[in-house]
Design an enzyme around this catalytic site. Structure first.
Site, PDB file in Angstrom:
ATOM      1  N   GLY A 184     -70.606 -38.950  48.891  1.00 49.29           N
ATOM      2  CA  GLY A 184     -70.948 -39.977  47.900  1.00 49.29           C
ATOM      3  C   GLY A 184     -72.437 -40.162  47.744  1.00 49.29           C
ATOM      4  O   GLY A 184     -72.946 -41.284  47.732  1.00 49.29           O
ATOM      5  N   ASP A 211     -64.415 -33.245  45.077  1.00 50.48           N
ATOM      6  CA  ASP A 211     -63.606 -34.319  44.510  1.00 50.48           C
ATOM      7  C   ASP A 211     -62.657 -34.838  45.582  1.00 50.48           C
ATOM      8  O   ASP A 211     -61.682 -34.170  45.930  1.00 50.48           O
ATOM      9  CB  ASP A 211     -62.823 -33.794  43.301  1.00 50.48           C
ATOM     10  CG  ASP A 211     -62.029 -34.885  42.598  1.00 50.48           C
ATOM     11  OD1 ASP A 211     -62.023 -36.037  43.082  1.00 50.48           O
ATOM     12  OD2 ASP A 211     -61.409 -34.587  41.561  1.00 50.48           O
ATOM     13  N   ASN A 267     -69.214 -42.108  53.017  1.00 50.23           N
ATOM     14  CA  ASN A 267     -69.723 -43.143  52.123  1.00 50.23           C
ATOM     15  C   ASN A 267     -69.056 -43.142  50.747  1.00 50.23           C
ATOM     16  O   ASN A 267     -69.084 -44.151  50.049  1.00 50.23           O
ATOM     17  CB  ASN A 267     -71.240 -42.940  51.956  1.00 50.23           C
ATOM     18  CG  ASN A 267     -71.838 -43.796  50.881  1.00 50.23           C
ATOM     19  OD1 ASN A 267     -71.884 -45.019  50.985  1.00 50.23           O
ATOM     20  ND2 ASN A 267     -72.290 -43.159  49.799  1.00 50.23           N
ATOM     21  N   SER A 300     -65.954 -52.119  53.988  1.00 48.61           N
ATOM     22  CA  SER A 300     -66.386 -53.214  53.118  1.00 48.61           C
ATOM     23  C   SER A 300     -65.825 -54.524  53.670  1.00 48.61           C
ATOM     24  O   SER A 300     -64.816 -54.519  54.383  1.00 48.61           O
ATOM     25  CB  SER A 300     -65.847 -52.998  51.695  1.00 48.61           C
ATOM     26  OG  SER A 300     -65.991 -54.170  50.904  1.00 48.61           O
ATOM     27  N   TYR A 320     -58.536 -51.405  46.643  1.00 46.15           N
ATOM     28  CA  TYR A 320     -59.815 -51.151  47.310  1.00 46.15           C
ATOM     29  C   TYR A 320     -59.803 -51.729  48.730  1.00 46.15           C
ATOM     30  O   TYR A 320     -60.225 -51.068  49.682  1.00 46.15           O
ATOM     31  CB  TYR A 320     -60.928 -51.793  46.485  1.00 46.15           C
ATOM     32  CG  TYR A 320     -62.332 -51.553  47.006  1.00 46.15           C
ATOM     33  CD1 TYR A 320     -62.963 -50.333  46.813  1.00 46.15           C
ATOM     34  CD2 TYR A 320     -63.034 -52.559  47.666  1.00 46.15           C
ATOM     35  CE1 TYR A 320     -64.260 -50.112  47.273  1.00 46.15           C
ATOM     36  CE2 TYR A 320     -64.319 -52.357  48.126  1.00 46.15           C
ATOM     37  CZ  TYR A 320     -64.938 -51.126  47.929  1.00 46.15           C
ATOM     38  OH  TYR A 320     -66.214 -50.917  48.382  1.00 46.15           O
ATOM     39  N   LYS A 329     -60.261 -49.592  52.190  1.00 45.93           N
ATOM     40  CA  LYS A 329     -61.372 -49.864  53.099  1.00 45.93           C
ATOM     41  C   LYS A 329     -60.885 -50.379  54.449  1.00 45.93           C
ATOM     42  O   LYS A 329     -61.516 -50.138  55.489  1.00 45.93           O
ATOM     43  CB  LYS A 329     -62.339 -50.867  52.459  1.00 45.93           C
ATOM     44  CG  LYS A 329     -63.090 -50.302  51.259  1.00 45.93           C
ATOM     45  CD  LYS A 329     -63.969 -49.128  51.653  1.00 45.93           C
ATOM     46  CE  LYS A 329     -64.854 -48.647  50.527  1.00 45.93           C
ATOM     47  NZ  LYS A 329     -65.774 -47.554  50.945  1.00 45.93           N
ATOM     48  N   ILE A 389     -73.757 -56.001  47.743  1.00 45.24           N
ATOM     49  CA  ILE A 389     -75.054 -55.357  47.804  1.00 45.24           C
ATOM     50  C   ILE A 389     -75.462 -54.966  46.385  1.00 45.24           C
ATOM     51  O   ILE A 389     -74.618 -54.553  45.579  1.00 45.24           O
ATOM     52  CB  ILE A 389     -75.015 -54.095  48.692  1.00 45.24           C
ATOM     53  CG1 ILE A 389     -74.387 -54.412  50.071  1.00 45.24           C
ATOM     54  CG2 ILE A 389     -76.403 -53.502  48.840  1.00 45.24           C
ATOM     55  CD1 ILE A 389     -75.201 -55.325  50.949  1.00 45.24           C
TER      56      ILE A 389
END
Length: 244
Positions: free
Chosen positions: A9, A58, A85, A137, A150, A154, A184
């Site tokens: 990433g 990917d 990341n 996260s 998400y 995470k 962030i």
């Protein structure tokens, strides 16, 4: 001898700052990106071939991830640092999420990361040295109703970190830790609903969003040989979110 870091990433807000930080520390960085080869070449143009090499990968496609990581291992048999990341968001209320919303996020953020780790971890064990930093996260710690996919991905990365850390033998200098950033200042934050940002700021002791340098600096320490005792630790970089 220069240390080699594999950073997935590389094109995102965290990725670019971590890349810059590690190159300034004289690491050789191997970066992966999912798409937009033109922008990737522009990024590479800021550095030299002595500092950086990039591979297109990917993470939604596990076969592609396996093929690319195996190519990286052939090119670089010693990888000192792995920073997982890469990540995307497809936010929506759970009952409105499409099957594609789920699969893209889970495949990219979690399953793709597991596939990278599955290939790189044995390399570190063979060399008896490594530092693995997994980017989770606060959403993976506390959960968020508007991004359940998400949060799930995470949260799974926290479990991956715990598993890898527990597999390290006593004669192996391999340290695995997880970072859990809050809000962030990145392109991802720019796409966030302002109501969500305000709610975060209200629950955050620092009363501000973080900066990518906050994440990069802690990543740099965790990647160093000085970090020798923080195994299986979750570091929250969130300005004291939910602590006030």
């Amino acid at each position: 001898m220069r240390k080699i870091v594999l950073l997935t990433g590389i094109m995102g807000g965290f990725g670019k700052k971590i890349l810059d930080t590690f190159i300034k520390d004289n690491y050789f960085v191997i970066g992966t990106y999912a798409k937009n080869a033109r922008k990737a070449k522009e990024l590479v143009g800021r550095y030299t071939s002595k500092n950086l090499e990039i591979y297109q990968m990917d993470q939604r496609n596990l076969e592609n991830v396996s093929r690319v990581t195996q190519k990286i291992i052939l090119d670089y048999p010693v990888i000192d640092v792995l920073i997982l990341n890469a990540g995307i968001t497809r936010d929506s209320f759970i009952f409105n999420m499409t099957e594609n919303n789920w699969s893209e996020v889970i495949d990219t953020n979690l399953l793709g990361a597991i596939q990278v780790a599955k290939n790189i971890f044995p390399v570190m064990r063979r060399n008896k040295f490594g530092r693995i930093i997994i980017m989770s996260s606060v959403s993976g710690v506390y959960g968020r109703e508007g991004q359940v996919n998400y949060s799930l991905s995470k949260g799974g990365l926290i479990g991956l970190s715990q598993l890898l850390g527990s597999m390290v033998d006593l004669n192996e200098d391999i340290i695995v830790n997880t970072l859990a950033p809050g809000m962030i200042k990145t392109e991802m934050l720019d796409m966030s609903n302002q109501k969500n940002v305000n709610q975060f700021l209200k629950a955050c002791c620092a009363k501000r969003v973080g900066d990518t340098s906050d994440v990069a600096e802690l990543t740099r320490f965790l990647a160093s040989k000085s970090n020798c005792y923080s195994q299986n630790t979750l570091f929250q970089i969130d300005g004291g979110f939910m602590k006030c």
